[in-house]
Write a protein that holds these residues in place. Structure first.
Motif, mmCIF file in Angstrom:
data_model
loop_
_atom_site.group_PDB
_atom_site.id
_atom_site.type_symbol
_atom_site.label_atom_id
_atom_site.label_comp_id
_atom_site.label_asym_id
_atom_site.label_seq_id
_atom_site.Cartn_x
_atom_site.Cartn_y
_atom_site.Cartn_z
ATOM 1 N N SER A 7 0.794 -1.233 -0.003
ATOM 2 C CA SER A 7 -0.081 0.061 -0.008
ATOM 3 C C SER A 7 0.966 1.388 -0.023
ATOM 4 O O SER A 7 2.135 0.986 0.190
ATOM 5 C CB SER A 7 -0.892 0.136 1.007
ATOM 6 O OG SER A 7 -0.136 -0.044 2.301
ATOM 7 N N GLY A 8 0.452 2.529 -0.273
ATOM 8 C CA GLY A 8 0.877 3.609 -0.106
ATOM 9 C C GLY A 8 1.300 4.270 -1.391
ATOM 10 O O GLY A 8 1.833 5.392 -1.516
ATOM 11 N N LEU A 18 6.694 9.658 -1.436
ATOM 12 C CA LEU A 18 5.957 8.418 -1.144
ATOM 13 C C LEU A 18 6.546 7.448 -0.040
ATOM 14 O O LEU A 18 7.745 7.215 -0.160
ATOM 15 C CB LEU A 18 5.295 7.755 -2.330
ATOM 16 C CG LEU A 18 4.483 8.535 -3.230
ATOM 17 C CD1 LEU A 18 4.025 7.618 -4.533
ATOM 18 C CD2 LEU A 18 3.120 8.983 -2.750
ATOM 19 N N ARG A 19 5.781 7.027 0.555
ATOM 20 C CA ARG A 19 6.212 5.988 1.454
ATOM 21 C C ARG A 19 5.383 4.743 1.447
ATOM 22 O O ARG A 19 4.087 4.581 1.501
ATOM 23 C CB ARG A 19 6.112 6.448 3.012
ATOM 24 C CG ARG A 19 6.776 5.234 4.013
ATOM 25 C CD ARG A 19 6.579 5.475 5.324
ATOM 26 N NE ARG A 19 7.242 4.844 6.411
ATOM 27 C CZ ARG A 19 6.654 4.794 7.496
ATOM 28 N NH1 ARG A 19 5.759 4.942 7.823
ATOM 29 N NH2 ARG A 19 7.870 3.939 8.488
ATOM 30 N N LEU A 20 6.110 3.639 0.860
ATOM 31 C CA LEU A 20 5.203 2.441 0.585
ATOM 32 C C LEU A 20 5.292 1.587 1.762
ATOM 33 O O LEU A 20 6.284 1.321 2.597
ATOM 34 C CB LEU A 20 5.704 1.610 -0.763
ATOM 35 C CG LEU A 20 5.727 2.548 -1.718
ATOM 36 C CD1 LEU A 20 6.386 1.503 -2.989
ATOM 37 C CD2 LEU A 20 4.626 3.251 -2.213
ATOM 38 N N SER A 21 4.266 0.858 2.044
ATOM 39 C CA SER A 21 4.185 -0.174 3.190
ATOM 40 C C SER A 21 3.769 -1.618 2.641
ATOM 41 O O SER A 21 3.263 -1.710 1.653
ATOM 42 C CB SER A 21 3.235 0.007 4.206
ATOM 43 O OG SER A 21 3.603 1.500 4.797
ATOM 44 N N TYR A 80 8.789 -1.057 4.800
ATOM 45 C CA TYR A 80 8.590 0.147 4.257
ATOM 46 C C TYR A 80 9.703 0.559 2.977
ATOM 47 O O TYR A 80 10.527 -0.037 3.171
ATOM 48 C CB TYR A 80 8.636 1.256 5.315
ATOM 49 C CG TYR A 80 7.782 0.781 6.420
ATOM 50 C CD1 TYR A 80 8.305 0.481 7.352
ATOM 51 C CD2 TYR A 80 6.481 1.306 6.395
ATOM 52 C CE1 TYR A 80 7.481 -0.043 8.717
ATOM 53 C CE2 TYR A 80 5.679 0.939 7.625
ATOM 54 C CZ TYR A 80 6.013 0.447 8.625
ATOM 55 O OH TYR A 80 5.632 0.048 9.600
ATOM 56 N N GLN A 82 10.588 4.146 1.956
ATOM 57 C CA GLN A 82 10.615 5.639 1.551
ATOM 58 C C GLN A 82 11.246 6.020 0.401
ATOM 59 O O GLN A 82 12.354 5.828 0.070
ATOM 60 C CB GLN A 82 11.375 6.231 2.829
ATOM 61 C CG GLN A 82 11.393 7.892 2.828
ATOM 62 C CD GLN A 82 10.024 8.412 2.935
ATOM 63 O OE1 GLN A 82 9.341 8.054 3.610
ATOM 64 N NE2 GLN A 82 9.634 9.162 2.026
ATOM 65 N N THR A 112 1.494 -2.013 -5.610
ATOM 66 C CA THR A 112 0.858 -0.730 -5.397
ATOM 67 C C THR A 112 1.521 0.054 -6.469
ATOM 68 O O THR A 112 2.716 0.173 -6.785
ATOM 69 C CB THR A 112 1.154 -0.257 -4.028
ATOM 70 O OG1 THR A 112 0.495 1.032 -3.733
ATOM 71 C CG2 THR A 112 2.653 -0.041 -3.705
#
Length: 118
Positions: A7-8, A18-21, A80, A82, A112
Protein backbone atom coordinates in the motif's frame (compact mmCIF):
# COMPACT_ATOMS: atom_id res chain seq x y z
CA UNK A 1 -0.45 -19.06 4.03
CA UNK A 2 1.86 -16.26 3.02
CA UNK A 3 0.14 -12.91 2.49
CA UNK A 4 1.81 -9.74 1.28
CA UNK A 5 -0.23 -6.55 1.09
CA UNK A 6 1.39 -3.50 -0.46
CA UNK A 7 0.00 0.00 0.00
CA UNK A 8 0.96 3.66 -0.13
CA UNK A 9 1.31 4.20 -3.85
CA UNK A 10 -0.19 7.10 -5.73
CA UNK A 11 0.35 9.81 -8.30
CA UNK A 12 2.94 12.49 -7.57
CA UNK A 13 4.91 15.06 -9.46
CA UNK A 14 8.61 14.74 -10.15
CA UNK A 15 10.58 15.53 -7.01
CA UNK A 16 7.84 14.34 -4.71
CA UNK A 17 7.89 11.63 -2.06
CA UNK A 18 5.91 8.54 -1.16
CA UNK A 19 6.20 5.92 1.55
CA UNK A 20 5.19 2.40 0.61
CA UNK A 21 4.23 -0.25 3.15
CA UNK A 22 4.09 -4.02 2.90
CA UNK A 23 2.17 -5.86 5.59
CA UNK A 24 3.12 -9.53 5.73
CA UNK A 25 1.76 -12.63 7.42
CA UNK A 26 1.89 -16.40 7.24
CA UNK A 27 5.61 -16.87 7.82
CA UNK A 28 8.38 -16.09 10.30
CA UNK A 29 8.62 -12.43 9.38
CA UNK A 30 11.52 -11.61 11.70
CA UNK A 31 13.63 -14.38 10.22
CA UNK A 32 13.34 -13.46 6.55
CA UNK A 33 15.23 -11.15 4.24
CA UNK A 34 12.67 -9.16 2.23
CA UNK A 35 12.83 -7.00 -0.84
CA UNK A 36 11.01 -4.45 -2.92
CA UNK A 37 10.87 -4.99 -6.67
CA UNK A 38 9.05 -3.02 -9.35
CA UNK A 39 7.64 -3.50 -12.81
CA UNK A 40 7.40 -0.58 -15.17
CA UNK A 41 4.92 -0.65 -18.07
CA UNK A 42 6.07 -3.12 -20.71
CA UNK A 43 9.17 -4.15 -18.76
CA UNK A 44 10.24 -7.03 -16.52
CA UNK A 45 10.71 -7.06 -12.79
CA UNK A 46 13.48 -4.82 -11.47
CA UNK A 47 15.03 -5.26 -8.04
CA UNK A 48 14.85 -2.07 -5.96
CA UNK A 49 16.00 -2.77 -2.40
CA UNK A 50 16.52 -5.54 0.14
CA UNK A 51 16.55 -5.61 3.92
CA UNK A 52 18.06 -8.37 6.02
CA UNK A 53 16.05 -9.95 8.81
CA UNK A 54 17.85 -7.88 11.45
CA UNK A 55 17.55 -4.73 9.36
CA UNK A 56 21.17 -3.65 9.40
CA UNK A 57 21.98 -4.63 5.80
CA UNK A 58 19.96 -2.65 3.25
CA UNK A 59 21.37 -2.66 -0.28
CA UNK A 60 19.52 -0.64 -2.92
CA UNK A 61 19.73 -0.54 -6.70
CA UNK A 62 22.01 2.07 -8.27
CA UNK A 63 19.00 3.63 -9.97
CA UNK A 64 17.47 4.59 -6.61
CA UNK A 65 20.56 4.99 -4.45
CA UNK A 66 20.46 8.16 -2.39
CA UNK A 67 16.71 8.56 -2.97
CA UNK A 68 15.05 5.41 -1.63
CA UNK A 69 15.41 3.85 1.82
CA UNK A 70 14.12 0.47 2.92
CA UNK A 71 13.25 -0.26 6.54
CA UNK A 72 11.26 -2.74 8.59
CA UNK A 73 9.30 -3.01 11.80
CA UNK A 74 9.40 -6.62 12.94
CA UNK A 75 6.86 -5.89 15.68
CA UNK A 76 4.36 -4.88 13.01
CA UNK A 77 5.38 -7.48 10.38
CA UNK A 78 5.81 -4.63 7.94
CA UNK A 79 8.51 -3.35 5.63
CA UNK A 80 8.63 0.13 4.17
CA UNK A 81 10.10 1.94 1.20
CA UNK A 82 10.64 5.65 1.63
CA UNK A 83 10.91 7.18 -1.82
CA UNK A 84 12.20 10.73 -2.17
CA UNK A 85 13.11 12.86 -5.19
CA UNK A 86 10.88 10.73 -7.36
CA UNK A 87 11.46 10.71 -11.11
CA UNK A 88 9.15 9.75 -14.00
CA UNK A 89 11.27 6.64 -14.55
CA UNK A 90 10.22 5.44 -11.08
CA UNK A 91 6.71 4.92 -12.43
CA UNK A 92 5.88 1.25 -11.87
CA UNK A 93 3.92 -1.23 -9.82
CA UNK A 94 5.88 -1.94 -6.64
CA UNK A 95 5.85 -5.35 -4.95
CA UNK A 96 7.42 -6.77 -1.83
CA UNK A 97 8.53 -10.37 -1.53
CA UNK A 98 10.99 -12.76 0.02
CA UNK A 99 14.02 -14.38 -1.62
CA UNK A 100 13.53 -15.73 -5.13
CA UNK A 101 13.93 -19.45 -5.59
CA UNK A 102 12.06 -20.16 -2.36
CA UNK A 103 8.41 -20.72 -1.45
CA UNK A 104 7.93 -16.97 -1.80
CA UNK A 105 7.89 -17.46 -5.59
CA UNK A 106 4.32 -18.75 -5.25
CA UNK A 107 3.05 -15.75 -3.29
CA UNK A 108 2.72 -12.26 -4.69
CA UNK A 109 0.60 -9.39 -3.48
CA UNK A 110 -1.40 -7.10 -5.71
CA UNK A 111 1.33 -4.48 -5.70
CA UNK A 112 0.91 -0.75 -5.38
CA UNK A 113 0.99 1.65 -8.32
CA UNK A 114 3.38 4.58 -8.28
CA UNK A 115 2.99 7.17 -11.02
CA UNK A 116 5.39 10.09 -11.29
CA UNK A 117 4.62 12.91 -13.70
CA UNK A 118 7.15 15.40 -15.03
Amino acid sequence: QVQLVESGGGAVQSGGSLRLSCAASGFNFGGETLSWVRQAPGKGLEWVATIASHGSITPVADSVSGRFTISRDNAKNTIYLQMNSLKPEDTAIYYCNGPSGTYFDDYWGQGTQVTVSS
